[in-house]
Write an enzyme that holds these catalytic residues in place. Sequence first.
Site, mmCIF file in Angstrom:
data_model
loop_
_atom_site.group_PDB
_atom_site.id
_atom_site.type_symbol
_atom_site.label_atom_id
_atom_site.label_comp_id
_atom_site.label_asym_id
_atom_site.label_seq_id
_atom_site.Cartn_x
_atom_site.Cartn_y
_atom_site.Cartn_z
ATOM 1 N N ARG A 261 59.957 48.309 103.214
ATOM 2 C CA ARG A 261 58.624 49.109 102.747
ATOM 3 C C ARG A 261 59.012 50.427 103.183
ATOM 4 N NH1 ARG A 261 54.497 45.513 106.955
ATOM 5 N NH2 ARG A 261 54.913 43.770 105.889
ATOM 6 N N ARG A 276 59.427 50.475 113.472
ATOM 7 C CA ARG A 276 59.091 50.721 111.964
ATOM 8 C C ARG A 276 60.173 51.088 111.209
ATOM 9 N NH1 ARG A 276 53.749 51.410 110.358
ATOM 10 N NH2 ARG A 276 53.159 51.585 112.707
ATOM 11 N N GLU A 348 51.766 45.242 117.810
ATOM 12 C CA GLU A 348 51.598 44.142 116.955
ATOM 13 C C GLU A 348 52.935 43.591 116.336
ATOM 14 O OE1 GLU A 348 50.545 45.325 112.770
ATOM 15 O OE2 GLU A 348 51.161 43.502 112.269
ATOM 16 N N SER A 351 50.559 39.130 111.955
ATOM 17 C CA SER A 351 49.083 39.408 111.454
ATOM 18 C C SER A 351 49.003 38.157 110.607
ATOM 19 C CB SER A 351 49.248 40.653 110.636
ATOM 20 O OG SER A 351 48.212 41.427 110.618
ATOM 21 N N ARG A 390 61.020 43.177 115.928
ATOM 22 C CA ARG A 390 60.160 43.668 116.857
ATOM 23 C C ARG A 390 60.227 42.662 118.168
ATOM 24 N NH1 ARG A 390 54.557 46.027 114.489
ATOM 25 N NH2 ARG A 390 55.566 47.886 113.261
#
Length: 421
Positions: A261, A276, A348, A351, A390
């Site tokens: 990303r 991130r 988070e 999801s 994560r």
Amino acid sequence: MLDIKLVRENPDKINELLKRRNPELSIDKVLEIDVERRKTQTEADELRSLRKNESQKIGELKKQGQNTDKVQEEVRVIGEKIKVLEEKETELDTKQRDLLLNIPNTPCETAPIGNSEEANVVKKTVGEIVKPAFGQKPHWDLAVEKNLVDFERGVKISQSRFSIYRGKGAALERAIINFFLDLHTNEHGYEEIMPPVLVNSAAMTGTGQLPKFAEDMYKCVDEDLYLIPTAEVPVTNIYFDEILNEDDLPKCMTAYTPCFRREAGSAGKDTRGLIRQHQFNKVELVKLTTPEQAEEEHEKLTRDAEKTLELLELPFRRIELCTADMGFSAQKCYDIEVWMPSYDAYKEISSCSVFGDFQARRAGLRYRNKATGKTNYCWTMNGSGLAVGRTFAAIIENFQQEDGTIVIPKVLHKYTGFERI
RNA sequence: GGAGAACUGGCCGAGUGGCUGAAGGCGGCACCCUGCUAAGGUGUUAGGUGGAGUAAUCUGCCUCGAGAGUUCGAAUCUCUCGUUCUCCGCCA
């Protein structure tokens, strides 16, 4: 993509739901074009029908040996008129599709309404947060100290937000991946998929990344190929433009892939550590279901993702995202958040979204209804189970000891071969 | 990268300018027959997008890998692209 028929029949309802996401959203413009488009199509259809019949007559006349010059000229003129209308038809069609592709999914009725993440609802909290007296180090320090992750050299060979796992760090990352995959395939009944990580624009459009989020993706210069931002893209599109049997649903698939990303809009956020990255590892869960199965399968999928954290003994909570916080294609979404001492907050980690037929309409994913024989769009859903980096960060932060060592969760021992770092 | 062949409905496969949205088979579904989880018979079964109707349903148009072209008319002829297979070349 929203169903234009549904939009046409319930414009007020759709608008109301969209405005729960963002007051500026509206389908009014689409409806305007839709009216014109249908009108144009009807006109063109009538002319095409006329041409067809006349052309058939020419065939018959020729067989009888009659002169057809005059009729041929008439039909040729009709053909020219059709051409003009067809161009208009195509233009309106494209316009309508473009507009629809840029409109997000309608949130489901029960999604909490709100305009920021403040409105998200905590559904459950699992595990205890232990704040040890010695004070835990953030994972970006600990990982460097123990030579588990090399952030600096990652930047040297690539760019910022690319990093190198090494030694026991690489082994731990790999162990987490294998643990997730084994659990989901052996215990939860998913088929393991190892897909391409470069996919074409049709696939990217199918799951909703294109056209709206083009700037968030890495694209090949010379070919119509993009690096996947999540395994959701190749896995959901496996059955692109196919009609499945109802008996084959639900399709439950899990895939480990690296994900890429550009994080275009997030400069300066979470710059430290593994939270991130431009490239990260993820084990994804994807299901294709019938509408009837969807709710139950979504709950199961979410529990499957949560199960990994329970087995790792990490504290986490489930929240339901409000209308403003949900992803573009989602109509309902649970986030799973893991406790991260360095942030002194839940962060988070997964999801789990239901997309309804929103993606399936884009990707042409259909199934044949057993009772009626009719085809129907599948419902799609996915969830990461989970972002591996994560999870890695959460493990080393939550399980560090006063003596500086990190205790590896028991379920990982058979994968790592070591119990402490 | 070069040469040749191919791409038709859920699948297989006929079909070289109008009678083909498409024979036949398989699979699916419905019913019938049949005393055992067999075999047989009959029928039915593409998708998309419009129109009419409360609805059941009726009906127009589009689609034979994609796009463009020739023609009064294209699954069928031409061109471009994509994909697959075979052969040749290249290959970190």
